[in-house]
Design a protein around this motif. Sequence first.
Motif, mmCIF file in Angstrom:
data_model
loop_
_atom_site.group_PDB
_atom_site.id
_atom_site.type_symbol
_atom_site.label_atom_id
_atom_site.label_comp_id
_atom_site.label_asym_id
_atom_site.label_seq_id
_atom_site.Cartn_x
_atom_site.Cartn_y
_atom_site.Cartn_z
ATOM 1 N N MET A 195 38.694 41.451 35.208
ATOM 2 C CA MET A 195 39.665 40.416 34.859
ATOM 3 C C MET A 195 40.849 41.110 34.196
ATOM 4 O O MET A 195 40.721 41.652 33.095
ATOM 5 C CB MET A 195 39.067 39.389 33.899
ATOM 6 C CG MET A 195 40.058 38.294 33.513
ATOM 7 S SD MET A 195 39.359 37.151 32.278
ATOM 8 C CE MET A 195 40.828 36.133 31.956
ATOM 9 N N LEU B 84 47.241 36.778 36.293
ATOM 10 C CA LEU B 84 46.321 35.682 35.990
ATOM 11 C C LEU B 84 46.766 34.367 36.613
ATOM 12 O O LEU B 84 45.936 33.579 37.093
ATOM 13 C CB LEU B 84 46.163 35.538 34.479
ATOM 14 C CG LEU B 84 45.415 36.692 33.801
ATOM 15 C CD1 LEU B 84 45.397 36.511 32.288
ATOM 16 C CD2 LEU B 84 43.993 36.813 34.337
ATOM 17 N N GLY C 183 40.240 35.639 37.753
ATOM 18 C CA GLY C 183 41.146 35.051 36.783
ATOM 19 C C GLY C 183 40.499 34.521 35.530
ATOM 20 O O GLY C 183 41.188 34.225 34.555
ATOM 21 N N THR C 184 39.158 34.376 35.531
ATOM 22 C CA THR C 184 38.446 33.900 34.349
ATOM 23 C C THR C 184 37.155 34.685 34.180
ATOM 24 O O THR C 184 36.572 35.169 35.160
ATOM 25 C CB THR C 184 38.084 32.402 34.462
ATOM 26 O OG1 THR C 184 37.096 32.225 35.481
ATOM 27 C CG2 THR C 184 39.310 31.556 34.781
ATOM 28 N N LYS C 185 36.687 34.788 32.955
ATOM 29 C CA LYS C 185 35.429 35.468 32.692
ATOM 30 C C LYS C 185 34.262 34.761 33.377
ATOM 31 O O LYS C 185 33.321 35.404 33.853
ATOM 32 C CB LYS C 185 35.174 35.534 31.179
ATOM 33 C CG LYS C 185 36.207 36.333 30.402
ATOM 34 C CD LYS C 185 35.957 36.251 28.893
ATOM 35 C CE LYS C 185 37.003 37.004 28.107
ATOM 36 N NZ LYS C 185 36.787 36.903 26.640
ATOM 37 N N GLU C 186 34.335 33.444 33.437
ATOM 38 C CA GLU C 186 33.232 32.660 33.989
ATOM 39 C C GLU C 186 32.996 32.957 35.467
ATOM 40 O O GLU C 186 31.877 32.785 35.967
ATOM 41 C CB GLU C 186 33.513 31.168 33.790
ATOM 42 C CG GLU C 186 33.474 30.693 32.358
ATOM 43 C CD GLU C 186 34.683 31.145 31.533
ATOM 44 O OE1 GLU C 186 34.567 31.212 30.292
ATOM 45 O OE2 GLU C 186 35.737 31.440 32.150
ATOM 46 N N THR C 187 34.028 33.401 36.176
ATOM 47 C CA THR C 187 33.886 33.677 37.608
ATOM 48 C C THR C 187 32.904 34.810 37.872
ATOM 49 O O THR C 187 32.310 34.889 38.949
ATOM 50 C CB THR C 187 35.262 34.011 38.221
ATOM 51 O OG1 THR C 187 36.180 32.954 37.910
ATOM 52 C CG2 THR C 187 35.184 34.153 39.732
ATOM 53 N N ALA D 227 44.564 32.405 39.441
ATOM 54 C CA ALA D 227 44.182 31.019 39.213
ATOM 55 C C ALA D 227 44.416 30.169 40.452
ATOM 56 O O ALA D 227 43.716 29.178 40.685
ATOM 57 C CB ALA D 227 44.964 30.452 38.029
#
Length: 231
Positions: free
Chosen positions: A123, A130, A70-74, A134
């Motif tokens: 993603m 999304l 759900g996020t780029k950081e993951t 999350a």
Amino acid sequence: MSPIFDCRDESQLLAGMRHARQAIGRGDLIVMPTDTVYGVAADAFSPAAVQRLLDAKGRGRDQPPPVLIGTKETLSALAESVPEPVERLVEAFWPGGLTIVLPAQPSLVWDLGETLGTVAVRMPEGRVALELLAETGPLAVSSANLTGRAAAISALDAEKMLGESVAVYLDDGLSRDGIASTIVDATSLVRRDAEDATAVVRILRDGAVSREQLREVLGDLLEPEEQDGDS
């Protein structure tokens, strides 16, 4: 029959998301819309749920599913390393139709199948996907169809093929373009030796992101077309 929730109706969206979260938590399968095609999803960290996904599609462990986040950081939590060229791909094409294969984080406790130590991550775009990600965290997701059949571009298409092997269907209308994601293999950028200047990104499957778009971001790091495999 397994319920189908029309996510274009706000009341059905709320109910559908609740049922989908509960199904994932039980280790069941759901069908969800993405920006490419509909996907059948399972808890990525439940080996039994992932096996249920493979069984529903008629696939073996030699065809492990990608993971949606759900996020780029993951990505940095799932991959052993995220090289700078991959960061450029993420900035250019996420959320969107690009799946990136990298060496998996060795500390992860999961079993997606015979991955050879890699993980394929994407993603997606789209509110439903999304918002669900999350709340559930990473999901193992493959196209919602039986192996050998065309990918589903509607929840009804998926339901005709997968039936009651799926607990909940989330319907968000027809897929935007019905084109599966492009898959690229960037593992050599991580696994190369310090003196190895031949590491490149390979296209494993042509799809929503074109070779020309990838070339604009990667330049010579994209493997020449005549060398691509047919996988």
